[in-house]
Design a protein around this motif. Sequence first.
Motif, mmCIF file in Angstrom:
data_model
loop_
_atom_site.group_PDB
_atom_site.id
_atom_site.type_symbol
_atom_site.label_atom_id
_atom_site.label_comp_id
_atom_site.label_asym_id
_atom_site.label_seq_id
_atom_site.Cartn_x
_atom_site.Cartn_y
_atom_site.Cartn_z
ATOM 1 N N MET A 117 0.826 -1.211 0.000
ATOM 2 C CA MET A 117 0.000 0.000 0.000
ATOM 3 C C MET A 117 0.858 1.259 0.000
ATOM 4 N N GLY A 118 2.080 1.135 0.486
ATOM 5 C CA GLY A 118 2.943 2.310 0.528
ATOM 6 C C GLY A 118 2.554 3.240 1.666
ATOM 7 N N TRP A 119 3.452 4.177 1.946
ATOM 8 C CA TRP A 119 3.156 5.070 3.067
ATOM 9 C C TRP A 119 1.929 5.944 2.823
ATOM 10 N N PRO A 120 1.633 6.377 1.572
ATOM 11 C CA PRO A 120 0.385 7.150 1.407
ATOM 12 C C PRO A 120 -0.864 6.320 1.684
ATOM 13 N N GLY A 121 -0.859 5.046 1.240
ATOM 14 C CA GLY A 121 -2.026 4.208 1.462
ATOM 15 C C GLY A 121 -2.250 3.876 2.925
ATOM 16 N N ALA A 141 -7.358 5.287 -3.551
ATOM 17 C CA ALA A 141 -6.746 6.392 -4.295
ATOM 18 C C ALA A 141 -5.364 6.719 -3.745
ATOM 19 N N ALA A 142 -5.239 6.715 -2.419
ATOM 20 C CA ALA A 142 -3.931 7.000 -1.821
ATOM 21 C C ALA A 142 -2.932 5.893 -2.134
ATOM 22 N N THR A 143 -3.413 4.645 -2.189
ATOM 23 C CA THR A 143 -2.519 3.539 -2.524
ATOM 24 C C THR A 143 -1.994 3.673 -3.946
#
Length: 750
Positions: A196-200, A453-455
């Motif tokens: 997911m990464g840090w934004p997700g 969307a963040a992911t």
Amino acid sequence: MSSTTAPKQGPGKKRPPTARPVPQQSGAPESPGTAVNDGPPTTVVRPPSPTPADGPEPTRAAPRSRTTEAGTGTGTEASPRAGAGTTTGKAPGAGAGTTPATETPAGTAARRPARLLRGVGAGLLVAVAGVAGALLLGGGAWPAGLTVDISGPLDDANRWVLDNRDTHPLFLYFLLHLSNTATDAVDAVYQVLAAMGWPGVLAAGVLLAWRAAGFDRRGARVAAVAFGAFAVCGVLGMWDATLLTLALMVVAVAVAALLGVLIGLAAGLSDRVDRVLRPVLDTMQVLPAFAYLLPFVLVFGTGTPAALFCTVIYAAPPMARLTALGLRSADPGVLEAAVSLGANGRQRLWTARLPLARRQMLLGLNQTIMMALSMVVIAALVGAGGLGEEVYSALSTVDVGKALAAGIPIVLIAVWLDRTTAAAGDRLGDAAPRRGLLHGRSAWALALGGTLAATLAGLALGTAWPRGWTYDISSPVNRAQDWVVDNLSTGVPLVGGTQVWSDAFTVGLLNPLRDGLQWLPWWALLLAVAVLARLVGTWTTALTATAALAATGVLGVWTKSLDTLSQVLAALAVTLVAGVLTGVACARVRGVERWLRPVLDTLQTMPQFVYLIPVVALFGVSRAAAIIAAVVYALPAVIRITTQGVREVDPAALEAARSMGASTRQQLFQVQLPLARPALKLAVNQGVVLVLAVVVVGGLVGGGALGYDVVKGLSRGEMGLGMTAGLAIVCLGLVLDRVTQPTARKKPGA
């Protein structure tokens, strides 16, 4: 070490109320038999045991802040809602809707001869036993001939497990599958979070908190807390360690909550199951967290499986207890209406009991989450990784800066989880669900869409936290610690300094207490424990406490057990003095409580490890440092239980005291504190359990004794040493719990 313990009186067992004394008005004729007294009232009002509706109130825990289940005689670590004015537990008799029973002076006087006779009999018994023991047993430490060495067989068992883990059918067809399933589940969750990464992950945490609290202004505040928590984790360079801790948390909480709900359903619907499970849960909730690690390490070795399974077992009891309490405290009128409509047992469960128990079950989930986070951090000792391992490695090298950098994210994650679950619980009281895009299923869909969307944005920006957005605080913190050591440890005018305080506490209290306990003959200590346990409980209580203390001698760790006991008693004394005084001040002065509430909320979300960091920075590595950390950890529970017990004294008793001219001091010492005695006993019991939990963890920072042996055994693979010390800690916990937990005696003919 669930977990704060209420007196053993089951829910729903009320004492029959007696007539309440009515203050005489000036000039009114006196009723027959009423003595005129110009001083403070002699009437003693005793609150009855709570009804099931008086269930525990949310408290903040952590790990072992314990929520107390009224009437069950147990304490679990709890987590109060921040800023909501909640308390650590419902003190006996503090619930709304209870009618205090009164005791007349004549009744008190009638029982005085019996009490005096019982006290004289106990004194004679102690004297006779003391003389007989001195003549037959002599003095000194535990006899070497009465010890049994179990460390050798345990080391042999550990070697057998290591040699047969890949070949024996028990491991190949059962335990190995459990181990692989646990590892795969944690790895899968970690891979999802990393993908997911840090934004997700950041968006998921913020939107989950916002949706749970409601898409409104209150929810925005909770979402801001979530954003700040995750952002600080990344800025401090602990993003990867945070993801690993969250992965272990997700799996452990899911399994613990499911297991707790199933056990709670069985206990809530069956009296027989409840009677069988209650002593098991009682015992589980007085055990320090360390005690859960050892058997799983023996079977599964170090790594993720042992950490996951011990976390599940440690965190499941609060969910089970509160689920059972919610089912048992369901409104009888609603259940009767369901029966009258023709609902069968299954329909009543799904349409009446479970919906009415939602608030208690959500509180249980809150406690399970907080206790799981506490255990996940401690499980770093067996190779769980994550933030706990960062703290442990830093404390091992006395690197306060690195330990603080890992400790801050732990606290922030605890605050985020606590605020989110507490806000969700508050929303259960809404009169009717609102409709619209920001409510109901559409709100969850909106949160999920934002996370996706963040992911996707994270895939473009990069999944790892940007290295340029990190800041290393270890060097400034270590320089600040050096300044503290150079300027505040000694030579401070008037106060001396932290090292002076530590040395004075050690020399003036710790050493004399330890030396005194070790000087006493072993049989005298057993006799003292038996007498104390009998005075507060039954013969079964006395037998259990005495056998548990004797077991520490049989295990061959008598001297170390008394060293640990001296630390617990010293920390308990400081905790009770400070906690009761502060609790009384909070109960009588609202401003003091408002000022302390956020401080207590923060303290009760911090896992045990985190308390050691600032203490080591101020006081260095010593037994005093471990004791100070234990005091700070246990204080919030004692303060809140005392506050609630004093504040909820029957107003009629206070009014009677004022009408008779009692001063403020007389009202406190002759009315409020006597009537708050059940709450004060509960505070003592909770203080014992919480202090013991951290004194053992204090083995990491110079506490020595049993705690050090457990840490050494876990870190070096010496299972015999670690298991022996762990069993002794369990025995000490049982002794202290039985001595401080009043047990109701059955009346003849009852």
